[in-house]
Design a protein around this motif. Structure first.
Motif, PDB file in Angstrom:
ATOM      1  N   PHE A  30      -2.656  11.891  -0.261  1.00 20.30           N
ATOM      2  CA  PHE A  30      -2.765  10.480   0.602  1.00 20.30           C
ATOM      3  C   PHE A  30      -3.964  10.058   0.496  1.00 20.30           C
ATOM      4  O   PHE A  30      -4.543   9.128   0.068  1.00 20.30           O
ATOM      5  CB  PHE A  30      -2.006  10.783   1.699  1.00 20.30           C
TER       6      PHE A  30
ATOM      7  N   ARG B 201      -8.971  -2.169  -5.432  1.00 16.72           N
ATOM      8  CA  ARG B 201      -8.594  -3.470  -4.899  1.00 16.72           C
ATOM      9  C   ARG B 201      -9.023  -4.622  -5.773  1.00 16.72           C
ATOM     10  O   ARG B 201      -8.338  -5.700  -5.725  1.00 16.72           O
ATOM     11  CB  ARG B 201      -8.899  -3.485  -3.734  1.00 16.72           C
TER      12      ARG B 201
ATOM     13  N   ILE C 234       1.219   4.152  -2.907  1.00 13.55           N
ATOM     14  CA  ILE C 234       1.169   5.577  -2.545  1.00 13.55           C
ATOM     15  C   ILE C 234       2.439   6.296  -3.184  1.00 13.55           C
ATOM     16  O   ILE C 234       2.019   7.410  -3.622  1.00 13.55           O
ATOM     17  CB  ILE C 234       0.975   5.900  -1.003  1.00 13.55           C
TER      18      ILE C 234
ATOM     19  N   ARG D 293      -6.889   3.500  -4.530  1.00 15.42           N
ATOM     20  CA  ARG D 293      -6.437   2.118  -4.236  1.00 15.42           C
ATOM     21  C   ARG D 293      -7.528   1.219  -3.705  1.00 15.42           C
ATOM     22  O   ARG D 293      -7.613   0.009  -3.872  1.00 15.42           O
ATOM     23  CB  ARG D 293      -5.410   2.006  -3.380  1.00 15.42           C
ATOM     24  N   TYR D 294      -8.008   1.742  -2.843  1.00 15.68           N
ATOM     25  CA  TYR D 294      -9.397   0.840  -2.287  1.00 15.68           C
ATOM     26  C   TYR D 294     -10.437   0.644  -3.415  1.00 15.68           C
ATOM     27  O   TYR D 294     -10.798  -0.394  -3.247  1.00 15.68           O
ATOM     28  CB  TYR D 294     -10.117   1.759  -0.957  1.00 15.68           C
TER      29      TYR D 294
ATOM     30  N   ALA E 246      -5.339   6.766  -1.494  1.00 14.43           N
ATOM     31  CA  ALA E 246      -5.675   5.646  -0.692  1.00 14.43           C
ATOM     32  C   ALA E 246      -7.119   5.320  -1.056  1.00 14.43           C
ATOM     33  O   ALA E 246      -7.439   4.157  -1.326  1.00 14.43           O
ATOM     34  CB  ALA E 246      -5.727   6.014   0.676  1.00 14.43           C
TER      35      ALA E 246
ATOM     36  N   PHE F 277       0.785  -1.057  -0.015  1.00 13.35           N
ATOM     37  CA  PHE F 277      -0.239   0.073  -0.070  1.00 13.35           C
ATOM     38  C   PHE F 277       0.995   1.149  -0.240  1.00 13.35           C
ATOM     39  O   PHE F 277       0.730   2.158  -0.866  1.00 13.35           O
ATOM     40  CB  PHE F 277      -0.780  -0.017   1.360  1.00 13.35           C
ATOM     41  N   VAL F 278       1.847   1.262   1.001  1.00 19.30           N
ATOM     42  CA  VAL F 278       2.633   2.328   1.186  1.00 19.30           C
ATOM     43  C   VAL F 278       3.266   2.661  -0.203  1.00 19.30           C
ATOM     44  O   VAL F 278       3.773   3.697  -0.909  1.00 19.30           O
ATOM     45  CB  VAL F 278       3.841   2.253   2.181  1.00 19.30           C
TER      46      VAL F 278
END
Lengths: 295, 314
Positions: B298, B309, A128, B305-306, B302, A124-125
């Motif tokens: 961020f 998924r 990002i 990405r969620y 995030a 995940f990081v």
């Protein structure tokens, strides 16, 4: 719906309604297709426009002294040699530092941390970081390496570029390693090999063309990075290969020359822009053909 | 026997070392992100302490009296990114539709590659292209036309008024839209391709047109991932620096017209950084801006990405 009724049995009114519906359906289909093709044409026009502008303006300004002379004050026929050399040094060192780290992280994610929570966090990081604004990485390296050590330096630029390339290498390494069938791993382990030998001698070797592709794409990305270098290697108008001093780079030189009021500097900026774009697009095409050739 | 066991043990020393190296590198990535957060926050702390929470919406930016606020640049960052999304998403959808359903097979790869190359062009090149080619075109043709045609429309007219400078919020959003176009288009194409063919074939079997299959089968099936792709583009647009710096006009004020000049967090940091000394309140304000930009991107990344998924798993 109406299409299921045979026309000869249906009242004339229904047939007319069905025909009208059919016409409106095919009309919206044609409109959607046309607009989509138009959208694709628009996208291609932008790419072509950028390339044509670059070639037109860049070739006008291009001559041998661009590659043989260092940057000089306006009106004295300078070139971009120091900027090109500075860029090559920083990009090469950044790649050399970032690639092994990225490969190790990618290997960890694919070989050790499948399904683990910690691995999920790392993935995940890393994702990002892959899309995080590069200007922030510049600010980070500025507070980490420039402020404490009392000045802008080539090493700080190298560090910023290395941080940018790491997540790119992580992503491709993990993707390529997870394409390798588990039966191959089992066969190697079954022969009595330690796991690290399996990874280095078998997995990495099978994935190498994909990883190289990722590294080439990463080099193409960091070669054009401007924002992080503003706060790290700063730029330098003199010949400098000392990594502890501010170091010139092509994107920074283009940035400061393009915004200057001097015609010959603006022309040099276009020449530099052509050089960098050809290098970056060339790397991209090379990476793609390498990958599709080996796949 | 003893010698053999010793050899086996020695050979296995490599395993823990290698695993440790991999794990350490993974930890390093976490520390990297942590370091970015901490360094930006600590650097921005003096500014946060001096101006308090008002820093977020104060529109002052005066280096002489040392009064700083992030209001204008946060506004500029969000408005350019959102406008860019509005401009880019329909075009990206058209490209993805073309590449997955309309174009003949031999054309898909070259066109797809060309669109991806658009993503590879360095942002400084977009900046120069935007400044020397697009901005003059905007001020001579596009903006006067929009001002004449939409400037008087009640309700939205105020967006299209003012002198046609060429540079400004609208031009910056347009350049950003072109830059994020390939990211959104590539994500949409990838998720459209993952729709099981049998779904589409069933719809075609019922007599649906290509557009109806897209609208009724492909889009509903992929809408979450499509939203993820759009968020990814948004995340990219928020932090884009060089291209925006060239074309946004760089003025610290909020104008109602889209043709007015403005700035973004990234452009302010890039432009003002050279004039701020180490340890000054201005540098701290810039780092605080960086921290705000980090928090915004961020969250957006995030979320992206969620939403994506399911595609990542597939």
């Amino acid at each position: 719906m109406s299409a299921t009724i045979h026309p000869s049995l249906a009242p004339a009114k229904d047939v007319a309604v069905a025909a009208r519906l059919g016409r409106s359906r095919s009309r919206s289909d044609v409109i959607a297709r046309t607009l989509s093709l138009l959208a694709t044409a628009i996208g291609l026009v932008f790419l072509i426009s950028i390339l044509v502008t670059l070639f037109f303006k860049g070739f006008n300004a291009m001559n041998l002294s661009v590659f043989t002379e260092v940057t000089r004050p306006p009106g004295s026929n300078g070139g971009l040699l120091n900027a090109i050399v500075g860029s090559v040094i920083q990009v090469a060192l950044g790649t050399a530092i970032g690639t092994p780290i990225g490969m190790l992280v990618g290997t960890y994610l694919a070989e050790y941390a499948r399904g683990s929570k910690f691995g999920g966090v790392v993935r995940f990081v890393s994702d990002i970081l892959l899309s995080a604004p590069s200007i922030l990485i510049g600010l980070f390296v500025y507070s980490l390496l420039v402020l404490p050590f009392g000045g802008f330096s080539g090493w700080a630029g190298v560090a910023a570029l290395a941080i940018i390339i790491i997540p790119i290498v992580v992503r491709t390494t993990e993707d390529m390693l997870s394409l390798i069938p588990n039966t191959l791993r089992e066969a190697v382990i079954g022969l009595g090999s330690p796991k690290w030998k399996m990874i280095v001698l078998v997995c990495w070797r099978s994935a190498i063309s994909g990883i190289i592709t990722g590294v080439l794409l990463g080099i193409a990305r960091i070669a054009g990075e401007t924002a992080p270098l503003l706060f790290t290697s700063l730029g330098n108008n003199a010949w400098s290969t000392d990594l502890t001093q501010p170091m010139p780079s092509l994107p920074i030189t283009i940035y400061s020359y393009a915004g200057s009021p001097f015609q010959d500097w603006i022309e040099l900026a276009w020449a530099g822009a052509l050089v960098i774009t050809l290098a970056v697009l060339g790397l991209n095409i090379a990476a793609r053909s390498l990958f599709s050739g080996k796949k | 026997m003893g010698a053999k066991a010793a050899t086996a043990r020695r050979a296995n020393i490599g395993d823990p070392i290698f695993e440790l190296a991999c794990r350490a590198a993974g930890l390093g990535v976490l520390l990297l992100l942590g370091g970015i957060i901490v360094s930006l926050f600590m650097g921005g702390l003096p500014a946060f302490q001096k101006f308090g929470i008002e820093f977020l919406w104060s529109t002052e930016w005066d280096p002489v009296t040392e009064v700083f606020g992030a209001g204008v640049s946060i506004y500029g960052t969000v408005i350019t990114a959102v406008l860019a999304i509005l401009l880019a998403v329909p075009v990206a959808f058209g490209i993805a539709f073309t590449l997955t359903e309309l174009a003949p097979n031999w054309l898909r790869r070259p066109v797809g590659t060309a669109v991806e190359l658009l993503a590879a062009v360095p942002s400084i090149i977009y900046g120069m292209w935007g400044f020397f080619l697009i901005a003059p075109l905007m001020s001579q043709y596009v903006q006067p036309t929009l001002i004449d045609s939409l400037g008087e429309v009640p309700g939205i007219g105020f967006l299209f008024q003012g002198p046609p400078f060429g540079t400004g919020i609208f031009t910056a959003a347009l350049i950003l839209a072109i830059m994020i176009l390939p990211f959104i288009a590539a994500t949409m194409r990838d998720v459209f391709e993952q729709v099981p063919p049998v779904f589409k074939e069933s719809a075609y079997g019922l007599g649906c047109t290509t557009w109806e299959v897209m609208k009724g089968v492909v889009l509903p099936y992929t809408r979450v991932s499509v939203a993820g792709g759009i968020m990814l583009g948004l995340g990219r647009a928020l932090g884009e620096t060089m291209a925006v710096t060239f074309v946004i006009g760089n003025a610290n004020r909020i104008t109602t017209t889209l043709f007015g000049p403005g700035n973004t967090i990234a452009s302010v940091v890039a432009l003002e950084f050279g004039e701020s000394e180490a340890g000054s309140l201005k540098l701290s304000a810039l780092l605080a801006l960086g921290f705000i930009l980090f928090v915004i991107s961020f969250i957006v990344l995030a979320a992206s990405r969620y939403l994506l998924r399911s595609r990542l798993k597939g």
